[in-house]
Design a protein around this motif. Sequence first.
Motif, PDB file in Angstrom:
ATOM      1  N   ASP A 103     -68.562   8.301  20.936  1.00 36.64           N
ATOM      2  CA  ASP A 103     -69.904   8.878  20.820  1.00 36.64           C
ATOM      3  C   ASP A 103     -70.460   9.521  21.837  1.00 36.64           C
ATOM      4  OD1 ASP A 103     -72.342   9.326  19.982  1.00 36.64           O
ATOM      5  OD2 ASP A 103     -72.743   7.305  19.123  1.00 36.64           O
ATOM      6  N   GLU A 160     -70.165   3.194   7.115  1.00 35.72           N
ATOM      7  CA  GLU A 160     -70.051   4.456   6.297  1.00 35.72           C
ATOM      8  C   GLU A 160     -69.273   4.444   4.949  1.00 35.72           C
ATOM      9  OE1 GLU A 160     -70.614   8.853   7.273  1.00 35.72           O
ATOM     10  OE2 GLU A 160     -71.523   7.060   7.240  1.00 35.72           O
ATOM     11  N   ARG A 216     -69.349   0.059  12.215  1.00 37.91           N
ATOM     12  CA  ARG A 216     -70.169   1.640  11.845  1.00 37.91           C
ATOM     13  C   ARG A 216     -69.304   2.164  10.848  1.00 37.91           C
ATOM     14  NH1 ARG A 216     -74.160   3.683  12.051  1.00 37.91           N
ATOM     15  NH2 ARG A 216     -74.123   5.629  13.442  1.00 37.91           N
ATOM     16  N   HIS A 268     -70.981  11.580  13.325  1.00 41.10           N
ATOM     17  CA  HIS A 268     -71.382  10.313  13.570  1.00 41.10           C
ATOM     18  C   HIS A 268     -71.282   9.597  12.069  1.00 41.10           C
ATOM     19  CE1 HIS A 268     -73.246  12.241  16.924  1.00 41.10           C
ATOM     20  NE2 HIS A 268     -72.501  11.514  17.739  1.00 41.10           N
ATOM     21  N   CYS A 269     -71.214   8.179  12.151  1.00 41.40           N
ATOM     22  CA  CYS A 269     -71.409   7.404  10.655  1.00 41.40           C
ATOM     23  C   CYS A 269     -73.000   7.417  10.597  1.00 41.40           C
ATOM     24  CB  CYS A 269     -70.833   6.023  10.778  1.00 41.40           C
ATOM     25  SG  CYS A 269     -69.077   5.935  10.989  1.00 41.40           S
ATOM     26  N   ASP A 306     -74.548  10.595   9.810  1.00 42.96           N
ATOM     27  CA  ASP A 306     -75.065  11.768   9.836  1.00 42.96           C
ATOM     28  C   ASP A 306     -75.178  12.390   8.476  1.00 42.96           C
ATOM     29  OD1 ASP A 306     -75.300  11.743  12.667  1.00 42.96           O
ATOM     30  OD2 ASP A 306     -73.495  13.150  12.932  1.00 42.96           O
ATOM     31  N   ASP A 354     -72.700  16.462  20.145  1.00 40.76           N
ATOM     32  CA  ASP A 354     -71.692  16.178  19.240  1.00 40.76           C
ATOM     33  C   ASP A 354     -71.981  17.032  17.828  1.00 40.76           C
ATOM     34  OD1 ASP A 354     -70.896  14.499  21.143  1.00 40.76           O
ATOM     35  OD2 ASP A 354     -71.168  12.664  19.718  1.00 40.76           O
ATOM     36  N   HIS A 355     -73.001  16.843  17.305  1.00 45.52           N
ATOM     37  CA  HIS A 355     -73.466  17.755  16.128  1.00 45.52           C
ATOM     38  C   HIS A 355     -73.210  19.123  16.166  1.00 45.52           C
ATOM     39  CE1 HIS A 355     -76.858  14.440  15.458  1.00 45.52           C
ATOM     40  NE2 HIS A 355     -75.408  13.879  15.410  1.00 45.52           N
ATOM     41  N   THR A 415     -66.447  10.032  14.539  1.00 41.32           N
ATOM     42  CA  THR A 415     -66.543   8.665  15.468  1.00 41.32           C
ATOM     43  C   THR A 415     -66.824   7.516  14.695  1.00 41.32           C
ATOM     44  OG1 THR A 415     -69.007   9.089  15.474  1.00 41.32           O
ATOM     45  CG2 THR A 415     -67.601  10.018  17.268  1.00 41.32           C
ATOM     46  N   GLY A 416     -66.705   6.350  15.391  1.00 39.43           N
ATOM     47  CA  GLY A 416     -66.919   5.066  14.453  1.00 39.43           C
ATOM     48  C   GLY A 416     -65.763   4.070  14.136  1.00 39.43           C
TER      49      GLY A 416
END
Length: 216
Positions: free
Chosen positions: A80, A58, A54, A18-19, A21, A117-118, A48-49
């Motif tokens: 997301d 980022e 977002r 994600h934006c 992270d 997701d991570h 994502t994003g």
Amino acid sequence: MIALTTGSLTEIAVLGAHCDDIAIGMGATLLTLARKHSGLRVRALVLTGAGTVREDEERAALAAFCPNADLRVTVLDLPDGRAPAHWDRIKQALATFRASTEPDLVFAPQRADAHQDHRLLAELVPTEFRDHLVLGYEILKWETDTPTPTVFVPISTEFADEKARLLQKHYPSQVGRDWFDEQSFTGLSRLRGVQCRDRHAEAFVVDKVVVDLGLS
């Protein structure tokens, strides 16, 4: 404490689901590397994003965290929270990204992260970056998934404070979260500093390392 050195770095790959992270997990390390290694090539992939505010956040944030670096950022439009349902697309995106970079060091989420997701990204990164040292960063959030890190990167108090400030400045969409504040970020970096006998540090998890003892 035994210290190891990477030597000079010319290119690194940084990956996030994600934006924000990447900036949360290793923002101060990015500041340190970009200031120490002039002209460092930073290749970033975020899943994502794309096409949202977002993405704008980022790109501005990573530019601030990588001053004077040769920065290239790719932001994808995966939904997301749905990474496991898009395994094939993520795997292909990683293969495409891998073909575009030859990094000295790779940074990505760590495998024990509670967010799916991570965690999926952490599991797939070594399948493409097979011969690289991959450092898994920790992402502070409300889940109690803070890892037991094995690698520490000492950072100056100046950069610890700058990281916290830049996060607040460049991610206004996240500021309303109860954990997203300067005290949280500097508190964690101070704790990691204690654990490596420094003022502040960012910490990482490593799955596998080959050590050359100079005996061959």
